[in-house]
Write an enzyme that holds these catalytic residues in place. Structure first.
Site, PDB file in Angstrom:
ATOM      1  N   ASP A  17       0.833  -1.206   0.000  1.00 20.24           N
ATOM      2  CA  ASP A  17       0.000   0.000   0.000  1.00 20.24           C
ATOM      3  C   ASP A  17       0.870   1.259   0.000  1.00 20.24           C
ATOM      4  OD1 ASP A  17      -2.299   1.474  -0.042  1.00 20.24           O
ATOM      5  OD2 ASP A  17      -2.835   1.109   2.041  1.00 20.24           O
ATOM      6  N   ASN A  65     -10.164  -3.494  -6.950  1.00 22.21           N
ATOM      7  CA  ASN A  65      -9.382  -2.510  -7.727  1.00 22.21           C
ATOM      8  C   ASN A  65     -10.002  -2.160  -9.082  1.00 22.21           C
ATOM      9  OD1 ASN A  65      -6.149  -3.612  -6.474  1.00 22.21           O
ATOM     10  ND2 ASN A  65      -7.415  -1.914  -5.810  1.00 22.21           N
TER      11      ASN A  65
HETATM   12  C1  FPP Z   1      -1.811  -0.018  -3.478  1.00 25.29           C
HETATM   13  O1  FPP Z   1      -1.393   1.315  -3.442  1.00 25.29           O
HETATM   14  C2  FPP Z   1      -1.251  -0.684  -4.655  1.00 25.29           C
HETATM   15  C3  FPP Z   1      -2.000  -1.269  -5.630  1.00 25.29           C
HETATM   16  C4  FPP Z   1      -3.460  -1.324  -5.595  1.00 25.29           C
HETATM   17  C5  FPP Z   1      -1.391  -1.844  -6.840  1.00 25.29           C
HETATM   18  C6  FPP Z   1      -0.094  -2.539  -6.620  1.00 25.29           C
HETATM   19  C7  FPP Z   1       0.457  -2.908  -7.928  1.00 25.29           C
HETATM   20  C8  FPP Z   1       1.758  -2.897  -8.266  1.00 25.29           C
HETATM   21  C9  FPP Z   1       2.863  -2.568  -7.333  1.00 25.29           C
HETATM   22  C10 FPP Z   1       2.126  -3.230  -9.657  1.00 25.29           C
HETATM   23  C11 FPP Z   1       1.922  -4.713  -9.892  1.00 25.29           C
HETATM   24  C12 FPP Z   1       3.005  -5.241 -10.662  1.00 25.29           C
HETATM   25  C13 FPP Z   1       3.476  -6.503 -10.541  1.00 25.29           C
HETATM   26  C14 FPP Z   1       4.698  -6.835 -11.293  1.00 25.29           C
HETATM   27  C15 FPP Z   1       2.874  -7.548  -9.722  1.00 25.29           C
HETATM   28  P1  FPP Z   1      -2.455   2.471  -3.632  1.00 25.29           P
HETATM   29  O2  FPP Z   1      -2.504   2.823  -5.077  1.00 25.29           O
HETATM   30  O3  FPP Z   1      -3.769   2.050  -3.040  1.00 25.29           O
HETATM   31  O4  FPP Z   1      -1.790   3.618  -2.797  1.00 25.29           O
HETATM   32  P2  FPP Z   1      -2.533   4.803  -2.028  1.00 25.29           P
HETATM   33  O5  FPP Z   1      -3.334   4.174  -0.915  1.00 25.29           O
HETATM   34  O6  FPP Z   1      -1.397   5.623  -1.525  1.00 25.29           O
HETATM   35  O7  FPP Z   1      -3.390   5.515  -3.040  1.00 25.29           O
END
Ligand code: FPP
Length: 232
Positions: A17, A65
């Site tokens: 996260d 998501n």
């Molecule tokens: C959460 O941070 C992250 C995600 C929902 C996506 C995670 C995906 C990746 C790191 C890329 C995937 C790639 C591979 C190779 C598996 P957020 O966007 O919810 O952060 P925030 O809470 O700060 O908005």
């Protein structure tokens, strides 16, 4: 990181996260945060190898998501696709088996075939197993498992029957679950499998996560007294 870690979890699972916040704080698009997040995955896998952690699962895309913008979703798909198609990928280089959990059907065909390819290429590797949770939801996992048990004609099942039907059937239950960015939620991750997991919520945003943070997490894990409902 001089001190040796004695109690190494077999399986760690990570809710990555803070990518969005990492990017927004720098005035950058959210997908730049996800791109940096992929680098953190790479660092973490290498650190897991170093510490002798056998299974590491990353929550890369949840069933919730899909509510994000098309642009962000496609950006995440591109990152996943590029990562598993990479010529110099760590899976083949370090003999790491790649697997996934989650309902893949709604993903783009080329992503699914790239994933199937890399799974096939690495299926006999046993140095470590990396699992990507893709279109994964703990509730969805349970519902799909129950539906297939019903289809098989069951009307009375045991906990083991259910465990054997979940997406995680070939992976041990997670010993240690980390969620970065300081948020203290499990957000529909491996609900059934996490019954006895130790939980840890470091403040670091996922794109900044590195070997030192993992080491610190493992130090925290050392102090946990896992009793599984019994007495110590
Ligand atoms: C959460 O941070 C992250 C995600 C929902 C996506 C995670 C995906 C990746 C790191 C890329 C995937 C790639 C591979 C190779 C598996 P957020 O966007 O919810 O952060 P925030 O809470 O700060 O908005």
């Amino acid at each position: 990181m001089a001190e040796k870690i004695k109690k190494i979890p077999t399986h760690i699972a990570i809710i990555m996260d803070g990518n969005g916040r990492w990017a927004t704080r720098r005035g950058l698009p959210r997908n730049v945060g996800h791109r940096e997040g992929v680098k953190a995955i790479e660092r973490t896998v290498l650190a897991c190898l170093k510490f002798g952690i056998k299974y590491c699962t990353f929550f890369a895309f949840s069933t919730e998501n899909w509510k994000r913008s098309k642009e962000e979703i496609n950006g995440i798909f591109d990152l996943i696709r590029d990562y598993i198609k990479k010529e110099d990928n760590i899976f083949e280089k370090y003999q790491i088996k790649l697997s996934s959990i989650g309902y893949l059907e709604p993903f783009p065909d080329d992503l699914k075939s790239a994933l199937a390819d890399m799974k096939e290429k690495t299926k006999n590797y046993d140095r470590m197993q990396v699992t990507l949770a893709l279109n994964y939801g703990g509730r969805d996992d349970i519902v799909r498992a129950v539906n297939s048990l019903i289809k098989q004609g069951n009307n009375n099942i045991t906990e083991k029957d259910l465990l054997d039907q979940l997406d995680t059937k070939n992976i041990p239950e997670p010993d240690f679950v980390l969620r970065t960015s300081g948020e203290m939620r499990i957000s529909n991750f491996m609900l059934y499998q996490m019954a006895y997991s130790e939980l840890y919520f470091p403040k670091v945003l996922w794109p900044d996560f590195n070997e030192k943070h993992l080491y610190k997490a493992l130090k925290v894990y050392q102090k946990r007294n896992r009793r599984y409902g019994g007495l110590s």
